[in-house]
Write an enzyme that holds these catalytic residues in place. Structure first.
Site, PDB file in Angstrom:
ATOM      1  N   ARG A   1       0.851  -1.177   0.000  1.00 28.45           N
ATOM      2  CA  ARG A   1       0.000   0.000   0.000  1.00 28.45           C
ATOM      3  C   ARG A   1       0.892   1.233   0.000  1.00 28.45           C
ATOM      4  O   ARG A   1       1.949   1.230   0.605  1.00 28.45           O
ATOM      5  CB  ARG A   1      -0.788   0.028   1.304  1.00 28.45           C
ATOM      6  CG  ARG A   1      -2.192  -0.415   1.164  1.00 28.45           C
ATOM      7  CD  ARG A   1      -2.921  -0.072   2.421  1.00 28.45           C
ATOM      8  NE  ARG A   1      -2.840  -1.091   3.426  1.00 28.45           N
ATOM      9  CZ  ARG A   1      -2.473  -0.863   4.685  1.00 28.45           C
ATOM     10  NH1 ARG A   1      -2.107   0.342   5.088  1.00 28.45           N
ATOM     11  NH2 ARG A   1      -2.464  -1.836   5.547  1.00 28.45           N
TER      12      ARG A   1
ATOM     13  N   TYR B   1      -0.630  -3.340  -7.376  1.00 28.91           N
ATOM     14  CA  TYR B   1      -0.648  -4.031  -6.076  1.00 28.91           C
ATOM     15  C   TYR B   1      -2.078  -4.111  -5.517  1.00 28.91           C
ATOM     16  O   TYR B   1      -2.849  -3.142  -5.634  1.00 28.91           O
ATOM     17  CB  TYR B   1       0.261  -3.302  -5.074  1.00 28.91           C
ATOM     18  CG  TYR B   1       0.028  -3.773  -3.659  1.00 28.91           C
ATOM     19  CD1 TYR B   1       0.545  -4.994  -3.233  1.00 28.91           C
ATOM     20  CD2 TYR B   1      -0.754  -3.047  -2.779  1.00 28.91           C
ATOM     21  CE1 TYR B   1       0.289  -5.461  -1.961  1.00 28.91           C
ATOM     22  CE2 TYR B   1      -1.010  -3.499  -1.504  1.00 28.91           C
ATOM     23  CZ  TYR B   1      -0.485  -4.708  -1.091  1.00 28.91           C
ATOM     24  OH  TYR B   1      -0.737  -5.166   0.164  1.00 28.91           O
TER      25      TYR B   1
ATOM     26  N   GLY C   1      -4.340  -3.812  -2.782  1.00 26.86           N
ATOM     27  CA  GLY C   1      -5.225  -2.778  -2.247  1.00 26.86           C
ATOM     28  C   GLY C   1      -5.316  -1.533  -3.112  1.00 26.86           C
ATOM     29  O   GLY C   1      -6.293  -0.796  -3.057  1.00 26.86           O
TER      30      GLY C   1
ATOM     31  N   LYS D   1     -10.011  -2.051  -0.141  1.00 25.83           N
ATOM     32  CA  LYS D   1      -9.721  -0.910   0.732  1.00 25.83           C
ATOM     33  C   LYS D   1     -10.355   0.374   0.186  1.00 25.83           C
ATOM     34  O   LYS D   1     -10.876   1.194   0.942  1.00 25.83           O
ATOM     35  CB  LYS D   1      -8.213  -0.716   0.874  1.00 25.83           C
ATOM     36  CG  LYS D   1      -7.469  -1.961   1.339  1.00 25.83           C
ATOM     37  CD  LYS D   1      -7.945  -2.420   2.688  1.00 25.83           C
ATOM     38  CE  LYS D   1      -7.087  -3.560   3.205  1.00 25.83           C
ATOM     39  NZ  LYS D   1      -7.570  -4.064   4.498  1.00 25.83           N
TER      40      LYS D   1
ATOM     41  N   HIS E   1     -12.771  -2.136   9.356  1.00 25.14           N
ATOM     42  CA  HIS E   1     -11.655  -3.013   9.002  1.00 25.14           C
ATOM     43  C   HIS E   1     -11.629  -4.171  10.005  1.00 25.14           C
ATOM     44  O   HIS E   1     -10.767  -4.225  10.869  1.00 25.14           O
ATOM     45  CB  HIS E   1     -10.374  -2.178   9.060  1.00 25.14           C
ATOM     46  CG  HIS E   1      -9.161  -2.849   8.502  1.00 25.14           C
ATOM     47  ND1 HIS E   1      -7.879  -2.477   8.854  1.00 25.14           N
ATOM     48  CD2 HIS E   1      -9.013  -3.862   7.619  1.00 25.14           C
ATOM     49  CE1 HIS E   1      -7.007  -3.225   8.214  1.00 25.14           C
ATOM     50  NE2 HIS E   1      -7.664  -4.070   7.453  1.00 25.14           N
TER      51      HIS E   1
ATOM     52  N   SER F   1      -2.950  -4.403   9.842  1.00 22.31           N
ATOM     53  CA  SER F   1      -2.531  -5.577   9.077  1.00 22.31           C
ATOM     54  C   SER F   1      -1.332  -6.259   9.728  1.00 22.31           C
ATOM     55  O   SER F   1      -0.562  -5.643  10.463  1.00 22.31           O
ATOM     56  CB  SER F   1      -2.199  -5.245   7.637  1.00 22.31           C
ATOM     57  OG  SER F   1      -2.083  -3.893   7.460  1.00 22.31           O
TER      58      SER F   1
ATOM     59  N   CYS G   1      -1.322  -8.538  12.067  1.00 23.13           N
ATOM     60  CA  CYS G   1      -1.448  -8.826  13.502  1.00 23.13           C
ATOM     61  C   CYS G   1      -2.183 -10.154  13.696  1.00 23.13           C
ATOM     62  O   CYS G   1      -2.732 -10.419  14.759  1.00 23.13           O
ATOM     63  CB  CYS G   1      -2.218  -7.724  14.212  1.00 23.13           C
ATOM     64  SG  CYS G   1      -1.227  -6.258  14.510  1.00 23.13           S
TER      65      CYS G   1
ATOM     66  N   THR H   1      -6.212 -12.778   9.836  1.00 24.29           N
ATOM     67  CA  THR H   1      -6.696 -13.938   9.077  1.00 24.29           C
ATOM     68  C   THR H   1      -6.581 -15.201   9.928  1.00 24.29           C
ATOM     69  O   THR H   1      -7.476 -16.047   9.930  1.00 24.29           O
ATOM     70  CB  THR H   1      -5.909 -14.068   7.758  1.00 24.29           C
ATOM     71  OG1 THR H   1      -6.040 -12.833   7.059  1.00 24.29           O
ATOM     72  CG2 THR H   1      -6.439 -15.180   6.891  1.00 24.29           C
TER      73      THR H   1
ATOM     74  N   ASP I   1     -11.493  -9.609   6.883  1.00 21.94           N
ATOM     75  CA  ASP I   1     -10.861  -8.287   6.759  1.00 21.94           C
ATOM     76  C   ASP I   1     -11.819  -7.106   6.905  1.00 21.94           C
ATOM     77  O   ASP I   1     -11.437  -6.087   7.460  1.00 21.94           O
ATOM     78  CB  ASP I   1     -10.158  -8.181   5.394  1.00 21.94           C
ATOM     79  CG  ASP I   1      -9.183  -7.015   5.320  1.00 21.94           C
ATOM     80  OD1 ASP I   1      -8.461  -6.777   6.307  1.00 21.94           O
ATOM     81  OD2 ASP I   1      -9.148  -6.334   4.279  1.00 21.94           O
TER      82      ASP I   1
ATOM     83  N   ASN J   1       5.631  -8.926   2.066  1.00 24.68           N
ATOM     84  CA  ASN J   1       4.199  -8.632   1.943  1.00 24.68           C
ATOM     85  C   ASN J   1       3.582  -9.434   0.790  1.00 24.68           C
ATOM     86  O   ASN J   1       2.606  -9.016   0.180  1.00 24.68           O
ATOM     87  CB  ASN J   1       4.009  -7.125   1.712  1.00 24.68           C
ATOM     88  CG  ASN J   1       2.558  -6.691   1.843  1.00 24.68           C
ATOM     89  OD1 ASN J   1       1.790  -7.267   2.610  1.00 24.68           O
ATOM     90  ND2 ASN J   1       2.165  -5.683   1.070  1.00 24.68           N
TER      91      ASN J   1
ATOM     92  N   ARG K   1       1.392 -12.234  -1.141  1.00 27.04           N
ATOM     93  CA  ARG K   1      -0.020 -12.477  -0.850  1.00 27.04           C
ATOM     94  C   ARG K   1      -0.572 -13.665  -1.609  1.00 27.04           C
ATOM     95  O   ARG K   1      -0.024 -14.101  -2.609  1.00 27.04           O
ATOM     96  CB  ARG K   1      -0.830 -11.244  -1.290  1.00 27.04           C
ATOM     97  CG  ARG K   1      -0.435  -9.943  -0.623  1.00 27.04           C
ATOM     98  CD  ARG K   1      -1.002  -9.859   0.749  1.00 27.04           C
ATOM     99  NE  ARG K   1      -0.712  -8.614   1.422  1.00 27.04           N
ATOM    100  CZ  ARG K   1      -1.557  -8.010   2.249  1.00 27.04           C
ATOM    101  NH1 ARG K   1      -2.750  -8.521   2.485  1.00 27.04           N
ATOM    102  NH2 ARG K   1      -1.215  -6.907   2.867  1.00 27.04           N
TER     103      ARG K   1
ATOM    104  N   ARG L   1      -0.069  -4.872  18.059  1.00 25.66           N
ATOM    105  CA  ARG L   1       1.169  -5.463  18.578  1.00 25.66           C
ATOM    106  C   ARG L   1       1.766  -4.498  19.572  1.00 25.66           C
ATOM    107  O   ARG L   1       2.188  -3.408  19.188  1.00 25.66           O
ATOM    108  CB  ARG L   1       2.194  -5.580  17.452  1.00 25.66           C
ATOM    109  CG  ARG L   1       2.000  -6.699  16.541  1.00 25.66           C
ATOM    110  CD  ARG L   1       2.990  -6.668  15.395  1.00 25.66           C
ATOM    111  NE  ARG L   1       2.632  -7.785  14.541  1.00 25.66           N
ATOM    112  CZ  ARG L   1       3.189  -8.978  14.613  1.00 25.66           C
ATOM    113  NH1 ARG L   1       4.206  -9.212  15.429  1.00 25.66           N
ATOM    114  NH2 ARG L   1       2.768  -9.963  13.862  1.00 25.66           N
TER     115      ARG L   1
HETATM  116  C1  OXD Z   1      -4.293  -4.837   4.832  1.00 20.49           C
HETATM  117  C2  OXD Z   1      -4.883  -5.913   4.031  1.00 20.49           C
HETATM  118  O1  OXD Z   1      -3.199  -4.382   4.484  1.00 20.49           O
HETATM  119  O2  OXD Z   1      -5.919  -6.437   4.420  1.00 20.49           O
HETATM  120  O3  OXD Z   1      -4.916  -4.439   5.813  1.00 20.49           O
HETATM  121  O4  OXD Z   1      -4.327  -6.248   2.991  1.00 20.49           O
HETATM  122 MN    MN Z   2      -6.818  -5.396   5.983  1.00 18.73          MN
END
Ligand code: OXD
Ligand code: MN
Length: 585
Positions: free
Chosen positions: A74, A202, A204, A211, A231, A253, A255, A258, A280, A368, A370, A401
């Site tokens: 992002r 990318y 998002g 998003k 979120h 994100s 943390c 999922t 999400d 990152n 995915r 966190r």
């Molecule tokens: C985030 C995602 O970055 O869900 O929050 O991809």
């Molecule tokens: Mn997210």
């Protein structure tokens, strides 16, 4: 020339025509979302190398995509809210005046699709037939985006059927442009429900339903219409005897959102089971019963690959075995996807995410990296995950966190206090954001990068929802990431988090022991069910401990944070800050 402009979103054909005139594609393809169309698209992307097939006997219909190395996350500094005034966007968003966006970003779309195909992708956010669902249309010149949109949303025919019924859609225009970060912009025009995204492929930034629409634009719509676009993951917790309750949880994100949504309960043999509704995003409305009812607007998961394995998330591992697009993971010699943490030892030979032979130094998979995968493939999906009315939420959980500060779990004293807890949550940063890793960033409701209007007005909206909902969820805060003085995690996390969820649910039923503290209700040392778990009483004490000095520091940081919002900060939220500070005196 100014870019494409849309005021009334009821003339799809005209918008498509206008856009094609400006972007000048070789051809225009309307997507119907069918299996055949998807197969055709995938074939084309395999031919030009956009997708690479993975080993099909082991990973049927799974593919790998390698993005431009400068386009892996992002890009918050290039993400703009183009509301009429800067005050409407607020101090936590980047604002660009709508006219400036038209002058600066509009021209980048001129001829941007030359020699490319322009795809028109109608899609529905939310379950078919749900009064909460919204119709959107994305125009894109990336076939990779189309393939992913089919996974992440209900695409094609079903969206057009909804459109026929209510006539309104939210337009989003996406072009890869030249992928130059200097010419990369993600613009949201809340007054027009319009999105422009150029220069990035990318997730998002390019899969506009997620998003951009379901959070930034939808939060604006929700503000106007009196609901919440959050979120949040949504999970179902079943108790012995079959009672099902629903919890929604917001974390920044990376943390473990999922993982929590797909948690495998170690107490399943006792009848405590967890199932997934969403991982999400949650859209929540006040029901006639005064509770908040949540739908998951998405149809797939866009999960972070590194760290996912049979221990941390067996349900995700089962989900991604077919029909999955991996982005920026490594590939083993025999064509299987790989990422850090997938297996205890890396395979002997593989290429990294940039297709170079992996020598063992650095990352094989981009941190990152995915997967996009269909939600219905997930073994833990709840039978109610597509329920048109959604599911009733008993508790909200917020968290981040924090290696030192916050206890494993605590409950706020009231909705108002809960809004304060959520508004002030913070987390140590990770790879999903750009910038320094490991510093505390305040991330209210995990919405900092996603709230499409002034965050102070958003808190006010939350307070208002609490007044209007007669039976709102109780509000909790968790921290799975507390460490001991040697830097080791104190709590085992993953499946064991169900023990915290059970305490939370018992609290909502007015049971479970807790102690009154300056920050809220904290479990007594033996209040959690630790049956079969090797966590010592000393560790439990450390997990629940409050350090007065650390908290004073935190609260003075919160005060500084609140000052950003000047006179728009709701008084009730400021009063809560004062009350907590007072309790620490
Ligand atoms: C985030 C995602 O970055 O869900 O929050 O991809
Ligand atoms: Mn997210």
């Amino acid at each position: 020339m100014a870019g494409p402009e849309v005021r009334m979103h009821n003339d799809l054909a005209k918008w498509v025509e206008d856009t094609a005139r400006i972007t000048r594609p070789r051809r225009v393809v309307w997507c119907d979302g069918s299996e055949e169309e998807s197969a055709r698209l995938i074939e084309g992307t395999l031919d030009d190398g956009t997708l690479v097939p993975l080993r099909q006997d082991l990973w049927p219909h799974c593919y790998l995509h390698r993005s431009n190395p400068n386009d892996v996350a992002r890009t918050e500094h290039l993400t703009f809210i183009c509301s009429d005034t800067p005050q409407a966007a607020g101090p936590t968003n980047h604002w660009m005046a709508p006219d400036e966006a038209r002058q600066k970003v509009g021209p980048l779309f001129e001829g941007a699709m030359k020699d490319r195909t322009m795809y028109v992708v109608p899609y529905l956010m939310g379950p078919p037939g749900s009064p909460s669902s919204k119709v959107c249309v994305e125009i894109t010149d990336s076939p990779y985006v189309v393939v992913n949109m089919r996974v992440m949303t209900r695409m094609g025919k079903v969206a057009l059927e909804h459109l026929e019924r209510n006539g309104e859609f939210a337009p989003g225009l996406h072009s890869l442009g030249d992928l130059d970060p200097e010419r990369r912009f993600i613009c949201h025009f809340p007054e027009e429900r319009l999105i422009w995204s150029i220069g990035s492929g990318y997730g998002g930034n390019a899969l506009l339903g997620k998003k951009c629409f379901a959070l930034r634009i939808a939060s604006n719509i929700a503000h106007k219409e009196g609901w919440l676009a959050e979120h949040m993951l949504i999970l179902e917790l079943e108790q012995p005897g079959g009672q099902k309750d629903y919890i929604a949880a917001a974390f920044p994100s990376a943390c473990g959102k999922t993982n929590l949504a797909m948690l495998v309960s170690p107490l399943a043999r006792l009848g405590y089971r967890v199932r997934t509704v969403g991982d999400d995003i949650a859209w929540l409305r006040i029901g006639e019963d005064g509770r908040l009812w949540a739908i998951n607007p998405e149809a797939g998961f866009f999960g972070v690959a590194p760290g996912t394995n049979d221990h941390t998330n067996p349900n995700a591992m089962a989900t991604i075995r077919q029909n999955t697009v991996f982005t920026n993971v490594a590939m083993t010699e025999d064509g299987q996807p790989w990422w850090e943490g997938k297996d205890p030892a890396p395979p002997p030979r593989m290429v990294d995410w940039q297709n170079k032979l992996f020598t063992g130094s650095g990352h094989a998979a981009q941190p990152n990296s995915r997967y996009t995968t269909p939600a219905h493939q997930c073994p833990s999906m709840s039978a109610s995950w597509e329920s048109p009315m959604g599911v009733p939420i008993s508790a909200f959980i917020f968290g981040g966190r924090r290696s030192r500060l916050t206890p494993l779990v605590y409950q706020s004293y009231s909705w108002r206090h809960g809004v304060f807890v959520a508004a002030t949550m913070g987390s140590e940063t990770t790879a999903a954001t750009t910038g320094e890793v490991g510093v505390v960033r305040r991330d209210p409701m995990a919405m900092l990068p996603f709230c499409g209007y002034n965050m102070a007005d958003y808190w006010d909206h939350w307070l208002d929802i609490g007044t209007r909902a007669k039976n709102p969820p109780a509000i909790f805060h968790v921290n799975w990431f507390r460490r001991d003085s040697d830097g080791r995690f104190l709590w085992p996390g993953f499946g064991e988090n169900v023990r915290v969820l059970l305490w939370i649910l018992e609290r909502t039923a007015g049971k479970a022991k807790a102690e009154e503290t300056p920050i809220g209700w904290v479990p007594t040392p033996n209040a959690l069910n630790l049956d079969g778990l090797d966590v010592s009483p000393q560790t439990m004490k450390e997990l629940l401990h409050l350090d007065g000095e650390d908290w004073k520091q935190e609260l003075s940081d919160v005060k500084l944070f609140f000052e950003k919002f000047e006179d728009r900060l709701p008084e009730a939220v400021e009063d809560e800050r004062k009350a907590v500070s007072e309790r620490f005196r």
